[in-house]
Design a protein around this motif. Structure first.
Motif, PDB file in Angstrom:
ATOM      1  N   HIS A 115      34.569  13.142 -45.963  1.00  0.00           N
ATOM      2  CA  HIS A 115      35.640  13.435 -46.911  1.00  0.00           C
ATOM      3  C   HIS A 115      35.037  13.407 -48.311  1.00  0.00           C
TER       4      HIS A 115
ATOM      5  N   THR B 148      36.028   2.218 -50.063  1.00  0.00           N
ATOM      6  CA  THR B 148      36.544   2.380 -51.438  1.00  0.00           C
ATOM      7  C   THR B 148      38.049   2.619 -51.468  1.00  0.00           C
ATOM      8  N   THR B 149      38.703   2.574 -50.305  1.00  0.00           N
ATOM      9  CA  THR B 149      40.173   2.630 -50.252  1.00  0.00           C
ATOM     10  C   THR B 149      40.649   1.446 -49.404  1.00  0.00           C
TER      11      THR B 149
ATOM     12  N   GLN C 235      33.352  10.828 -39.587  1.00  0.00           N
ATOM     13  CA  GLN C 235      34.130  11.763 -40.407  1.00  0.00           C
ATOM     14  C   GLN C 235      33.441  11.937 -41.748  1.00  0.00           C
TER      15      GLN C 235
HETATM   16  S1  BO1 Z   1      34.883   5.427 -48.056  1.00  0.00           S
HETATM   17  O1  BO1 Z   1      33.850   6.271 -47.543  1.00  0.00           O
HETATM   18  O2  BO1 Z   1      34.450   4.133 -48.531  1.00  0.00           O
HETATM   19  N1  BO1 Z   1      35.653   6.171 -49.233  1.00  0.00           N
HETATM   20  C1  BO1 Z   1      36.002   5.135 -46.769  1.00  0.00           C
HETATM   21  C2  BO1 Z   1      37.219   4.606 -47.081  1.00  0.00           C
HETATM   22  C3  BO1 Z   1      38.106   4.339 -46.073  1.00  0.00           C
HETATM   23  C4  BO1 Z   1      37.788   4.586 -44.752  1.00  0.00           C
HETATM   24  C5  BO1 Z   1      36.555   5.148 -44.444  1.00  0.00           C
HETATM   25  C6  BO1 Z   1      35.667   5.409 -45.467  1.00  0.00           C
HETATM   26  N2  BO1 Z   1      38.726   4.257 -43.828  1.00  0.00           N
HETATM   27  C7  BO1 Z   1      38.547   4.146 -42.435  1.00  0.00           C
HETATM   28  C8  BO1 Z   1      39.872   3.705 -41.858  1.00  0.00           C
HETATM   29  C9  BO1 Z   1      39.841   3.699 -40.360  1.00  0.00           C
HETATM   30  C10 BO1 Z   1      39.305   5.014 -39.851  1.00  0.00           C
HETATM   31  C11 BO1 Z   1      37.960   5.279 -40.487  1.00  0.00           C
HETATM   32  C12 BO1 Z   1      37.274   6.539 -39.990  1.00  0.00           C
HETATM   33  O3  BO1 Z   1      38.100   5.346 -41.881  1.00  0.00           O
HETATM   34  O4  BO1 Z   1      40.151   2.396 -42.311  1.00  0.00           O
HETATM   35  O5  BO1 Z   1      41.121   3.450 -39.850  1.00  0.00           O
HETATM   36  O6  BO1 Z   1      39.185   4.970 -38.430  1.00  0.00           O
HETATM   37  O7  BO1 Z   1      38.010   7.690 -40.257  1.00  0.00           O
END
Ligand code: BO1
Ligand code: ZN
Length: 257
Positions: free
Chosen positions: A91, A199-200, A89
């Protein structure tokens, strides 16, 4: 546990109590002090596979960002990564109407927005298992910078934002490729590398971070469009970045070319 906005989306300082790992020693994001980075000749250009492939997906307001699932086998390898990582994914994190909003900072400079393309090591089929491996996840981070002209490659995505204003709002995205979102490959040879976390919440310390030097240009209007989204409480979604975390002795490397 799954991160929902019941857990103070907008209050990262409260995460440490609710999520044990958020108080860990190897957290992200960080401020990258360029004069303290160590050049590593093994950090050769990353190999992007299927990044040019066009796909259809859904864009969703998940209450803390806007997220797009990647439904096809785009992968990265090389560049010091241990094995192949599949894109899952992407974001973004941003500020208020083009103000400071990136998660990582470079010598204290905070960019207006940061793209995260989240990849999982191809050994794994589910994120939960990958999150237990200190190198289970590879996130590519890209900064944005203000430009005087609109970036046409972002028009399709930005035009969908008005349809996903509310939390859980989702809509189909016109066909896009990951390659169209990021600088061309010859501009991706300079990057930083370190080991950190999501980071979350739950803040799992399972991430090999790659932060690219070359920013992506967007116009002020394009950056501002993200501030029209709403958190679950209806407030404008802006400042959805976590502040920088202590390095605690970690070494940040920089690519060899
Ligand atoms: S990040 O890129 O460090 N901001 C970041 C933060 C949280 C997630 C991913 C990237 N969360 C995870 C969830 C999983 C989910 C996965 C992919 O993202 O903890 O449940 O499957 O979407
Ligand atoms: Zn992120």
């Amino acid at each position: 546990s799954q991160f929902t906005c019941d857990h103070q989306c907008n209050a990262p300082e409260k995460w440490d109590n609710a999520f044990k790992e958020c108080a860990g020693k190897y957290q992200s994001p960080i401020n990258i002090v360029t004069r303290k980075t160590l050049k590593d000749e093994r950090l050769t250009p990353i190999q992007f596979k299927n990044y040019q492939q066009i796909f259809r997906s859904t864009i969703i307001n998940n209450g803390h960002s806007v997220q797009v699932g990647v439904p096809h086998p785009s992968t990265i390898s090389g560049g010091g990564l241990q094995g192949i990582y599949k894109a899952v994914q992407f974001h973004l994190h941003w500020g208020s109407n083009g103000g400071p909003g990136s998660e990582h900072t470079i010598d204290g400079e905070q960019y207006p927005m940061e793209l995260h393309i989240v990849h999982m090591n191809s050994h794994y089929t589910d994120l939960t298992t990958a999150l237990r491996d200190p190198e289970g996840i590879a996130v590519l981070g890209f900064f944005y910078e203000k430009s005087n002209s609109a970036n046409r490659k972002y028009e399709a995505i930005i035009n969908t934002l008005r349809n996903v204003k509310a939390t859980n709002g989702n809509t189909s995205l016109p066909a896009i490729s990951l390659a169209q979102l990021i600088p061309s490959e010859q501009n991706l040879t300079s990057y930083y590398r370190y080991k950190g976390s999501l980071t979350t919440p739950g803040c799992a310390e399972a991430v090999v971070w790659t932060v690219f030097e070359k920013p992506i240009p967007l116009s002020m209007d394009q950056l501002g469009a993200f501030s029209e989204l709403q958190f679950h409480d209806g407030k404008q979604m802006m400042g959805n970045f976590r502040p920088v975390q202590p390095l605690n002795g970690r070494q940040v490397f920089r690519s060899g070319s």
